[in-house]
Enzyme design. Sequence first.
Site, PDB file in Angstrom:
ATOM      1  N   HIS A 173       0.830  -1.204   0.000  1.00  0.00           N
ATOM      2  CA  HIS A 173       0.000   0.000   0.000  1.00  0.00           C
ATOM      3  C   HIS A 173       0.863   1.251   0.000  1.00  0.00           C
ATOM      4  O   HIS A 173       0.671   2.158  -0.826  1.00  0.00           O
ATOM      5  CB  HIS A 173      -0.914  -0.012   1.229  1.00  0.00           C
ATOM      6  CG  HIS A 173      -1.616   1.285   1.485  1.00  0.00           C
ATOM      7  ND1 HIS A 173      -2.959   1.475   1.252  1.00  0.00           N
ATOM      8  CD2 HIS A 173      -1.161   2.478   1.965  1.00  0.00           C
ATOM      9  CE1 HIS A 173      -3.297   2.710   1.562  1.00  0.00           C
ATOM     10  NE2 HIS A 173      -2.221   3.348   2.009  1.00  0.00           N
ATOM     11  N   GLU A 174       1.791   1.319   0.936  1.00  0.00           N
ATOM     12  CA  GLU A 174       2.585   2.542   1.072  1.00  0.00           C
ATOM     13  C   GLU A 174       3.482   2.763  -0.141  1.00  0.00           C
ATOM     14  O   GLU A 174       3.651   3.896  -0.606  1.00  0.00           O
ATOM     15  CB  GLU A 174       3.411   2.484   2.354  1.00  0.00           C
ATOM     16  CG  GLU A 174       2.580   2.526   3.625  1.00  0.00           C
ATOM     17  CD  GLU A 174       1.745   3.799   3.746  1.00  0.00           C
ATOM     18  OE1 GLU A 174       2.140   4.836   3.185  1.00  0.00           O
ATOM     19  OE2 GLU A 174       0.684   3.752   4.390  1.00  0.00           O
ATOM     20  N   HIS A 177       1.829   4.400  -3.095  1.00  0.00           N
ATOM     21  CA  HIS A 177       1.785   5.864  -3.089  1.00  0.00           C
ATOM     22  C   HIS A 177       2.936   6.423  -3.927  1.00  0.00           C
ATOM     23  O   HIS A 177       2.796   7.455  -4.580  1.00  0.00           O
ATOM     24  CB  HIS A 177       1.884   6.397  -1.665  1.00  0.00           C
ATOM     25  CG  HIS A 177       0.601   6.325  -0.892  1.00  0.00           C
ATOM     26  ND1 HIS A 177      -0.563   6.912  -1.329  1.00  0.00           N
ATOM     27  CD2 HIS A 177       0.307   5.730   0.303  1.00  0.00           C
ATOM     28  CE1 HIS A 177      -1.533   6.699  -0.435  1.00  0.00           C
ATOM     29  NE2 HIS A 177      -1.040   5.976   0.551  1.00  0.00           N
ATOM     30  N   TYR A 188      -3.699  14.937  -2.685  1.00  0.00           N
ATOM     31  CA  TYR A 188      -4.079  14.219  -1.473  1.00  0.00           C
ATOM     32  C   TYR A 188      -5.128  15.009  -0.698  1.00  0.00           C
ATOM     33  O   TYR A 188      -4.908  15.473   0.409  1.00  0.00           O
ATOM     34  CB  TYR A 188      -2.834  13.953  -0.624  1.00  0.00           C
ATOM     35  CG  TYR A 188      -2.985  12.803   0.329  1.00  0.00           C
ATOM     36  CD1 TYR A 188      -3.161  11.504  -0.154  1.00  0.00           C
ATOM     37  CD2 TYR A 188      -2.930  12.996   1.703  1.00  0.00           C
ATOM     38  CE1 TYR A 188      -3.287  10.440   0.713  1.00  0.00           C
ATOM     39  CE2 TYR A 188      -3.052  11.941   2.575  1.00  0.00           C
ATOM     40  CZ  TYR A 188      -3.230  10.661   2.079  1.00  0.00           C
ATOM     41  OH  TYR A 188      -3.358   9.598   2.953  1.00  0.00           O
ATOM     42  N   GLU A 197      -5.686   6.980  -1.924  1.00  0.00           N
ATOM     43  CA  GLU A 197      -5.683   5.940  -0.898  1.00  0.00           C
ATOM     44  C   GLU A 197      -6.231   4.624  -1.439  1.00  0.00           C
ATOM     45  O   GLU A 197      -5.711   3.545  -1.147  1.00  0.00           O
ATOM     46  CB  GLU A 197      -6.498   6.393   0.310  1.00  0.00           C
ATOM     47  CG  GLU A 197      -5.751   7.307   1.255  1.00  0.00           C
ATOM     48  CD  GLU A 197      -4.556   6.627   1.897  1.00  0.00           C
ATOM     49  OE1 GLU A 197      -4.637   5.422   2.224  1.00  0.00           O
ATOM     50  OE2 GLU A 197      -3.514   7.297   2.053  1.00  0.00           O
ATOM     51  N   ASP A 270      -9.108  14.579   8.066  1.00  0.00           N
ATOM     52  CA  ASP A 270      -8.446  13.541   7.272  1.00  0.00           C
ATOM     53  C   ASP A 270      -8.313  13.956   5.807  1.00  0.00           C
ATOM     54  O   ASP A 270      -8.609  13.196   4.892  1.00  0.00           O
ATOM     55  CB  ASP A 270      -9.227  12.228   7.397  1.00  0.00           C
ATOM     56  CG  ASP A 270      -8.547  11.039   6.713  1.00  0.00           C
ATOM     57  OD1 ASP A 270      -7.307  11.020   6.658  1.00  0.00           O
ATOM     58  OD2 ASP A 270      -9.273  10.145   6.245  1.00  0.00           O
ATOM     59  N   HIS A 275      -9.139   8.642   3.861  1.00  0.00           N
ATOM     60  CA  HIS A 275      -9.141   7.253   4.317  1.00  0.00           C
ATOM     61  C   HIS A 275     -10.541   6.707   4.510  1.00  0.00           C
ATOM     62  O   HIS A 275     -10.721   5.492   4.619  1.00  0.00           O
ATOM     63  CB  HIS A 275      -8.382   7.113   5.643  1.00  0.00           C
ATOM     64  CG  HIS A 275      -6.903   7.330   5.548  1.00  0.00           C
ATOM     65  ND1 HIS A 275      -6.319   8.556   5.770  1.00  0.00           N
ATOM     66  CD2 HIS A 275      -5.894   6.477   5.247  1.00  0.00           C
ATOM     67  CE1 HIS A 275      -5.012   8.455   5.630  1.00  0.00           C
ATOM     68  NE2 HIS A 275      -4.731   7.214   5.310  1.00  0.00           N
TER      69      HIS A 275
END
Length: 487
Positions: A173-174, A177, A188, A197, A270, A275
């Site tokens: 996932h990270e 990005h 974002y 995300e 957020d 998210h």
Amino acid sequence: MTQMPQCTIVPPYILEALAASDEPAVAKHAREALQHDEHLRSTRRTPTARPTGRRAPRREDADGTHGTGPHRTISDAKGTQTTPGTKMRAEGEPASDDEAVNEAYDGLGATWQLWSAAYSRDSLDGKGMPLLATVHYGRNYDNAFWDGTQMVFGDGDGVIFERFTRSVDVIGHELAHGVTEHTAGLLYQGQSGALNESISDVFGVLVKQHQLDQSAEQADWLVGADLLNPSVKGRALRDMRNPGTAYDDPRLGKDPQPAHMDDFVDTDDDNGGVHINSGIPNRAFVLAALEIGGNAWEAAGSIWYAVVSGDGIRADCDFATFAGLTVTAAGSTHGDGSAEQAAVRSAWEQVGVLAPAGGPGDAGPAGAGGETGGPDRSTPVPSPGEGHGQAPSADAQVLLRRTGGFAGQVRERQVALGELPERDAKDWQHLLAAPTLQRIAASTERTHPDAYIYSVVCDEAGCNVTIQEPHLPEAIHSLFERTLADD
């Protein structure tokens, strides 16, 4: 290249809930993570952009030879908040005595392997970018993040969260990005941030599925299932197949993700709910992958990757725009009217981003509108069967006029549909049979004084509309421009 805001796997609303816990250690570590993450976000708030970065050096193995493959370096922050830290394991070196180092090393490798094997992409930037990671960041730090250049892993508090290197889908996932940063550059914030995300969740779980050789049907579609301590009442951080059901814990609260545009969350927190609302496109991907069948990283994943890495996506892309692009990409790859294209369109319809074909609002998005208050650029040219009227014949005459703009230029063309290229003729027939143009014209005001204005007249279809260029979906705008250019 401008840097992307720090993207953490644990969203702030979870940490805020934990910060209010009556367990002192849990609350302390959550507050510290919140303060740290907010500091990093405030110092990295510039948007992403499509970069022109330099090619990374070729990988050098431990024996000094060069080869193809990942170029990994894992370092240890040793409880500090300094990166990269002390180098612990480089590419090709034997395993470390530190389990977190080896998990990070293996997770980076599994991620590189998916991008290479499934999409012929050489690392995150497509140019062999080295993969860097730091473990043991901070003291009981409750998060992991991509900072624009490398991965950073905390060890968790041991009460709610285990160490963040345990979950390969979190690593995937990270790092995804990073791919988004080097391709679509999605802002974002709001819907584009939720797409950012979601794309990371999609390719994060695909890393896990690819590593385990799981089909779409066999997969659990959970993000971060290995992170939660056994005491937590929950399965994972997110459930892509059933958003809103991942956890329901007295300390964490209840999973707030919506599964449908009817429940879209409007919030300033957020980064505009990046998210939270990512659950909607997450579920769309799962539905498409399940309907297509087989391995999700193949057909469904390739469609999503084509959009993320293609030229048609913009940094401020919203859900409906992205949906339209995936439908188009599915048609380009598998053929218009194919089962794959139908599966993709149906998936977006089921989550309320695209309205059902042939129903009210059939050619536009349902639920929330454009991300920036601008036009819905997603609406594809309607497909056969989507209209409410009879498609005009090939002999039908269409008068298309473009006026306005800074220079006040006028371009005009009157043409029989049968004189156009076959694909454009069909697109015009479908468009004129649907209420799309009338609906756009009726629902928008003249808000851009210097914009181009398009007028469309077709007596056979009973169409006579005028629409400003900024309000036109991209597919229709392109059709208009192609038609004028062929004159």
